[in-house]
Design a protein around this motif. Structure first.
Motif, short mmCIF file in Angstrom:
data_model
loop_
_atom_site.label_atom_id
_atom_site.label_comp_id
_atom_site.label_asym_id
_atom_site.label_seq_id
_atom_site.Cartn_x
_atom_site.Cartn_y
_atom_site.Cartn_z
N LYS A 1 53.00 21.47 53.29
CA LYS A 1 52.56 22.61 52.48
C LYS A 1 52.69 22.31 50.99
O LYS A 1 53.67 21.75 50.53
N ASP A 2 51.64 22.67 50.25
CA ASP A 2 51.61 22.58 48.77
C ASP A 2 51.77 21.17 48.23
O ASP A 2 52.18 20.98 47.08
N SER A 3 51.46 20.15 49.03
CA SER A 3 51.72 18.78 48.60
C SER A 3 50.50 18.04 48.07
O SER A 3 50.64 16.97 47.47
N GLY B 1 51.81 9.32 41.97
CA GLY B 1 52.50 9.33 43.25
C GLY B 1 52.24 10.58 44.06
O GLY B 1 52.79 10.74 45.16
N VAL B 2 51.38 11.48 43.56
CA VAL B 2 51.07 12.74 44.23
C VAL B 2 49.91 12.54 45.20
O VAL B 2 48.98 11.77 44.93
N LYS B 3 49.94 13.23 46.31
CA LYS B 3 48.83 13.19 47.25
C LYS B 3 47.64 13.92 46.65
O LYS B 3 47.81 14.96 45.99
N PHE B 4 46.43 13.41 46.91
CA PHE B 4 45.27 14.04 46.30
C PHE B 4 44.03 13.91 47.17
O PHE B 4 43.89 12.98 47.97
N LEU B 5 43.14 14.89 46.99
CA LEU B 5 41.83 14.91 47.62
C LEU B 5 40.83 15.04 46.49
O LEU B 5 40.76 16.07 45.82
N TRP B 6 40.06 13.99 46.23
CA TRP B 6 39.21 13.91 45.03
C TRP B 6 37.74 13.89 45.45
O TRP B 6 37.30 12.98 46.14
N SER C 1 48.14 22.95 52.79
CA SER C 1 48.64 21.73 52.15
C SER C 1 48.21 21.61 50.69
O SER C 1 48.78 20.80 49.95
N ILE C 2 47.23 22.39 50.26
CA ILE C 2 46.76 22.32 48.87
C ILE C 2 47.73 23.07 47.97
O ILE C 2 47.96 24.27 48.13
N GLY C 3 48.28 22.35 46.99
CA GLY C 3 49.25 22.96 46.08
C GLY C 3 48.79 23.02 44.64
O GLY C 3 49.49 23.57 43.78
N GLY C 4 47.63 22.46 44.34
CA GLY C 4 47.11 22.48 42.98
C GLY C 4 45.65 22.08 42.96
O GLY C 4 45.15 21.47 43.92
N PHE C 5 44.97 22.40 41.88
CA PHE C 5 43.53 22.17 41.76
C PHE C 5 43.26 21.68 40.35
O PHE C 5 43.51 22.40 39.38
N MET C 6 42.78 20.45 40.20
CA MET C 6 42.30 19.97 38.91
C MET C 6 40.83 20.32 38.82
O MET C 6 40.03 19.82 39.62
N SER C 7 40.47 21.15 37.84
CA SER C 7 39.14 21.78 37.86
C SER C 7 38.52 21.84 36.48
O SER C 7 39.21 21.90 35.45
#
Length: 479
Positions: free
Chosen positions: A263-265, A293-298, A364-370
């Motif tokens: 969660k939130d990672s 080092g953070v997990k991301f979905l780009w 699992s989504i903890g942030g959004f770069m937008s």
């Protein structure tokens, strides 16, 4: 398309939606259409070019596609237009390549007028809801006695209020003394287009904004005050995107990947459908994500062209009607050799259009770069996800201020005043770490989730959203 007369009843009202043919605009009016047609069972017609109606339907997200059967789509032809390939421009990153499409829009005026006339013979009242960017197309509504029109605003109440900056700055102590400059937000050509549309403002019966009092209360009140002065009612109806998400594909490989993470990672990174970055900036972003080092979905894909189904966009894929996840986007972006292999355990790079609501809704989504387009902002708010703001053009710089300074659910990646400068990998890494793993980021996430809880309550029975929708429907169906 002939309008059927089978459902004609005395005093029946019909709604005609006229969207601007760009993804962020199509998306909002399609959501609005689905709410009206499913909740209130009123007939809704959706008019545009055949290409962009197809785009709106293909990219439906958050709803089951079966609900599209409740809407009457009218497909019209535009004359040939030639949109060049998107070209990154750090000084004015507005999608200038779409200008030929916008210049062709007036060709919809005649067929849409004929459609309104036909509807007016079959219904007691025709309610035209048009994107403000389509005012010239629907200008003939005023000549039809039983038709009235409402201007639909695809921007935030904050950004709309800021157009009257001197009075606006007195509303909230959290607003910076000087808002981001509008320099670089638009090209001269699109400003001329907006000026042309503005000439046809003033005859609408009211205005509608995709927002909520729970998100932008004081700014909604400010706009309502202005509307009372002008005798034009202002309707804050939002968020229009669904809150309870209906997945389009339970076996989606993205969802499967997200299920692997806690969660939130995971940081979701996406800059919308009209953004183009230079190769140099893409490289810095890639390195910054890796070093954090953070997990991301780009989501790394090309900006939309004027016709997303043209062969030059589709590549080797032919069956786009099954969903745009089958379409090849962004293949010309080349990351550093070996990059995707190095990050594959904690990072995924996607080169196609995705269902953003489904991603933002995942635990699992903890942030959004937008880029802070209003669709992305209000969708992220709805799902309780804080934002790393990186505005690119249009209303985005001021939306970013709403997120970071007013709602305090975000952190700035790039200052608009330094928009032409390269954002280094070290700066990106620092912001990502602050948002995703620091105590500061956890507090933002907590505030975002609390705001989302209030928004979710608004769509329940007797909630604010339901009341605002009912008020609008009662208004347009009055006898």
């Amino acid at each position: 398309m002939e309008v059927q007369n089978c459902c004609k009843q005395e005093h029946q009202v019909v709604i005609l939606m006229v969207p601007l043919p760009a993804q962020g605009h199509l998306n909002q009016l399609l959501h609005f259409s689905l709410h009206i047609s499913t909740q209130f069972k009123l007939p809704v017609h959706f008019a545009g070019s055949s290409t962009h109606n197809r785009q709106a339907k293909t990219r439906l997200h958050g709803w089951s596609s079966q609900y599209l059967n409740n809407i009457h789509f009218h497909d019209f032809k535009l004359p040939p237009y030639n949109c060049p390939a998107p070209k990154p421009d750090p000084l004015v990153p507005f999608p200038a390549h779409l200008q030929p499409l916008f210049d062709s829009i007036d060709h919809l005026r005649e067929p849409i007028y004929e459609l309104i006339q036909e509807l007016s013979t079959k219904f007691y009242r025709v309610v035209v809801i048009h994107d403000t960017g389509m005012a010239s197309v629907v200008q003939d509504v005023k000549s039809i006695p039983n038709a009235e029109n409402y201007a639909f605003l695809t921007i935030s109440a904050f950004t709309l209020s800021a157009m009257n900056q001197e009075q606006f700055l007195d509303l909230d102590s959290d607003i910076p003394n000087s808002l981001p400059s509008m320099d670089g937000c638009f090209t001269p050509e699109i400003l001329k287009y907006f000026e042309k549309q503005h000439k046809f403002f003033g005859f609408e019966s009211g205005r509608i904004c995709n927002t909520s009092r729970l998100i932008e209360g004081k700014f909604v009140e400010y706009l309502e005050k202005l509307s009372r002065n002008s005798e034009k009612k202002f309707f804050p109806i939002g968020p229009l995107n669904p809150i309870q998400i209906e997945r389009t594909d339970d076996e989606n490989y993205i969802q499967k990947w997200l299920e692997k993470h806690e969660k939130d990672s995971v940081l979701y990174v996406s800059f919308g459908s009209t953004t183009s970055m230079t190769d140099e900036q893409i490289t810095e972003l890639a390195l910054g994500l890796e070093r954090s080092g953070v997990k991301f979905l780009w989501v790394l894909r090309n900006a939309d062209n004027g016709d997303i189904f043209s062969p030059s966009k589709i590549g080797n894929y032919q069956d786009c009607d099954r969903g745009c996840n089958n379409v090849s986007w962004g293949l010309n972006y080349r990351l550093l050799e070996g990059y995707e292999e190095r990050v594959k355990e904690r990072g995924m790079v996607i080169r196609e259009w995705v269902s953003q609501l489904e991603i933002l809704a995942h635990p699992s989504i903890g942030g959004f770069m937008s880029h802070c387009g209003w669709n992305s902002c209000i969708e992220s708010i709805s799902m309780g996800v804080p934002i790393a703001t990186w505005p690119m053009h249009s209303d985005q710089p001021r939306n970013a201020v709403l997120i970071t300074d007013v709602l305090k659910i975000g952190i700035q990646v790039k200052d608009w005043a330094r928009r032409a400068e390269l954002v280094s990998s070290s700066m990106i890494c620092n912001v990502v770490v602050r948002l995703m793993v620091s105590d500061e980021g956890k507090e933002m996430r907590k505030r975002a989730q609390e705001l989302a809880d209030r928004v979710r309550a608004s769509v329940a029975k007797d909630g604010v959203f339901r009341k605002e929708m009912a008020s609008f429907i009662s208004h347009i169906t009055r006898l």
